[in-house]
Design an enzyme around this catalytic site. Structure first.
Site, PDB file in Angstrom:
ATOM      1  N   TYR A  91       1.270 -25.570  -0.895  1.00 11.39           N
ATOM      2  CA  TYR A  91       2.547 -24.850  -0.851  1.00 11.39           C
ATOM      3  C   TYR A  91       2.794 -24.607   0.645  1.00 11.39           C
ATOM      4  O   TYR A  91       3.694 -24.820   1.266  1.00 11.39           O
ATOM      5  CB  TYR A  91       3.102 -23.830  -1.780  1.00 11.39           C
ATOM      6  CG  TYR A  91       4.283 -23.090  -1.280  1.00 11.39           C
ATOM      7  CD1 TYR A  91       5.465 -23.726  -1.122  1.00 11.39           C
ATOM      8  CD2 TYR A  91       3.947 -21.589  -1.126  1.00 11.39           C
ATOM      9  CE1 TYR A  91       6.696 -22.892  -0.754  1.00 11.39           C
ATOM     10  CE2 TYR A  91       4.913 -20.991  -0.218  1.00 11.39           C
ATOM     11  CZ  TYR A  91       6.126 -21.490  -0.572  1.00 11.39           C
ATOM     12  OH  TYR A  91       7.330 -20.824  -0.140  1.00 11.39           O
ATOM     13  N   GLN A 126       1.162 -17.845 -11.245  1.00 12.60           N
ATOM     14  CA  GLN A 126       0.491 -16.660 -11.086  1.00 12.60           C
ATOM     15  C   GLN A 126       0.555 -15.551 -12.184  1.00 12.60           C
ATOM     16  O   GLN A 126      -0.164 -15.013 -12.888  1.00 12.60           O
ATOM     17  CB  GLN A 126       0.839 -15.870  -9.656  1.00 12.60           C
ATOM     18  CG  GLN A 126       0.562 -16.744  -8.418  1.00 12.60           C
ATOM     19  CD  GLN A 126       1.131 -16.135  -7.093  1.00 12.60           C
ATOM     20  OE1 GLN A 126       2.145 -15.842  -7.212  1.00 12.60           O
ATOM     21  NE2 GLN A 126       0.325 -16.187  -6.022  1.00 12.60           N
ATOM     22  N   ARG A 131       1.894 -13.041  14.104  1.00  6.35           N
ATOM     23  CA  ARG A 131       3.044 -13.493  14.156  1.00  6.35           C
ATOM     24  C   ARG A 131       4.404 -12.702  13.852  1.00  6.35           C
ATOM     25  O   ARG A 131       5.446 -13.056  13.877  1.00  6.35           O
ATOM     26  CB  ARG A 131       3.075 -14.607  13.025  1.00  6.35           C
ATOM     27  CG  ARG A 131       2.297 -15.806  13.357  1.00  6.35           C
ATOM     28  CD  ARG A 131       1.970 -16.582  11.875  1.00  6.35           C
ATOM     29  NE  ARG A 131       3.138 -17.174  11.630  1.00  6.35           N
ATOM     30  CZ  ARG A 131       3.654 -17.448  10.408  1.00  6.35           C
ATOM     31  NH1 ARG A 131       2.878 -17.069   9.449  1.00  6.35           N
ATOM     32  NH2 ARG A 131       4.913 -17.931   9.933  1.00  6.35           N
ATOM     33  N   LYS A 180     -13.026 -14.933  -1.011  1.00 11.10           N
ATOM     34  CA  LYS A 180     -12.054 -13.890  -0.993  1.00 11.10           C
ATOM     35  C   LYS A 180     -12.050 -12.950   0.458  1.00 11.10           C
ATOM     36  O   LYS A 180     -11.191 -12.579   0.831  1.00 11.10           O
ATOM     37  CB  LYS A 180     -12.531 -12.716  -2.292  1.00 11.10           C
ATOM     38  CG  LYS A 180     -12.386 -13.003  -3.276  1.00 11.10           C
ATOM     39  CD  LYS A 180     -10.839 -13.691  -3.753  1.00 11.10           C
ATOM     40  CE  LYS A 180     -10.497 -15.104  -3.845  1.00 11.10           C
ATOM     41  NZ  LYS A 180      -9.418 -15.399  -3.939  1.00 11.10           N
ATOM     42  N   HIS A 227      -4.277  -6.037  -2.957  1.00 13.23           N
ATOM     43  CA  HIS A 227      -4.721  -7.245  -3.407  1.00 13.23           C
ATOM     44  C   HIS A 227      -5.953  -7.897  -2.551  1.00 13.23           C
ATOM     45  O   HIS A 227      -7.087  -8.121  -3.285  1.00 13.23           O
ATOM     46  CB  HIS A 227      -3.978  -8.349  -3.608  1.00 13.23           C
ATOM     47  CG  HIS A 227      -4.271  -9.388  -4.308  1.00 13.23           C
ATOM     48  ND1 HIS A 227      -4.777  -9.564  -5.870  1.00 13.23           N
ATOM     49  CD2 HIS A 227      -4.433 -10.793  -4.339  1.00 13.23           C
ATOM     50  CE1 HIS A 227      -5.097 -10.554  -6.337  1.00 13.23           C
ATOM     51  NE2 HIS A 227      -4.992 -11.354  -5.258  1.00 13.23           N
ATOM     52  N   HIS A 266       0.368  -7.144  -1.148  1.00 15.47           N
ATOM     53  CA  HIS A 266      -0.491  -7.991  -0.488  1.00 15.47           C
ATOM     54  C   HIS A 266      -1.920  -7.404  -0.015  1.00 15.47           C
ATOM     55  O   HIS A 266      -2.898  -7.789  -0.123  1.00 15.47           O
ATOM     56  CB  HIS A 266       0.286  -8.590   0.836  1.00 15.47           C
ATOM     57  CG  HIS A 266      -0.427  -9.434   1.673  1.00 15.47           C
ATOM     58  ND1 HIS A 266      -0.297 -10.795   1.569  1.00 15.47           N
ATOM     59  CD2 HIS A 266      -1.291  -9.390   2.789  1.00 15.47           C
ATOM     60  CE1 HIS A 266      -1.234 -11.450   2.253  1.00 15.47           C
ATOM     61  NE2 HIS A 266      -1.680 -10.319   3.284  1.00 15.47           N
TER      62      HIS A 266
END
Length: 269
Positions: free
Chosen positions: A187, A209, A137, A124, A150, A147
């Protein structure tokens, strides 16, 4: 004010003395809460303020090769941990999927659960690099509330879970999460090469998920809601249940907007 702070410190020390798993005190990053608090605070500062400000007038970094290596490491690490946890569970005929207490014993089984939980916590922490890559980026649209929330919360929760409940009923979270992350980073690895099936992968990854959080909601919710007592703390059952429901709601919203609504719009067009 000094008395209030003193009372808080005394209560914290008492709670840690009574309930903390002493087997893990000497392990890196988990001996005290300060390393984890520092990591999460620095993470939030970088991804929410310092990172975007630093990149504001700079070109996006080309991190394609670095990220490919990172994705490969994540696939291997999560895949190995998933197989290891699943294998250990297969050897235990007495493991209950309805309600399983934590093994705090200084036995082989007790240390196995603790070690797997520690490895999961470290993964994690490693996940935080995802957001840093997005910032470097200039993929700011990827740095959503879901995001960041979490990633940051998972580090804090897995730390607390590790020092108080390293294993037991929470093992299923590790099983699901390592499986999903192994598939997810695979992926990402394929998508970095422009794989033609990446869109198909993404849709079914989201479904995987959703399955994860539905099952975890039931896994923690059944003993919490029905009052099943096996010695696993009720507080942590509710934390697991509420977190699974909350994340499931957010993923359902994402799935509906990304696939259901778009499919309806394309049919009308």
């Amino acid at each position: 004010m000094a008395l209030v702070l003193r009372r808080i410190f005394d209560e914290y020390h008492r709670y840690m003395t009574e309930y903390r798993d002493t087997r893990s005190v000497e392990l890196p990053l988990v001996g005290s809460p300060w390393p984890v608090i520092t990591i999460v605070a620095v993470y939030l500062y970088i991804v929410l303020k310092a990172g975007p400000k630093y990149m504001e007038h700079r070109k996006a970094f080309d991190l394609k090769e670095v990220i490919r290596v990172y994705n490969a490491v994540q696939v291997i690490a999560n895949g190995v941990l998933f197989v290891a946890i699943a294998y250990l569970l297969s050897l235990r005929s007495n493991f209950s999927y309805i309600c399983q207490p934590v093994n705090y014993g200084r036995t082989r089984e007790g240390y196995e659960e603790m070690f797997m939980s520690y490895c999961y916590f470290l993964l994690k922490v490693l996940d935080l690099a995802d957001t840093v890559f997005f910032i470097l980026r200039k993929k700011h649209s990827h740095v959503s509330f879901l995001h960041v929330y979490h990633h940051a919360l998972m580090v804090m929760i897995t730390y607390l879970a590790f020092i108080f409940i390293p294993g037991g009923h929470a093992v299923m979270l590790g099983v699901w999460n390592t499986l999903v992350h192994a598939v997810m980073y695979f992926y990402y690895f394929l998508a970095s090469y422009g794989n033609q099936y990446s869109i198909w992968w993404k849709k079914h990854l989201t479904r995987l998920q959703l399955m994860q959080f539905i099952h975890l909601g039931l896994h923690f919710g059944i003993p919490a809601l029905f009052g099943i007592d096996c010695g696993f703390p009720r507080f942590w059952l509710w934390i697991g249940f509420l977190q699974a429901v909350f994340i499931l709601t957010m993923f359902l919203d994402f799935y509906f907007k990304s696939y259901v609504r778009n499919r309806k719009s394309s049919r009308k067009a």
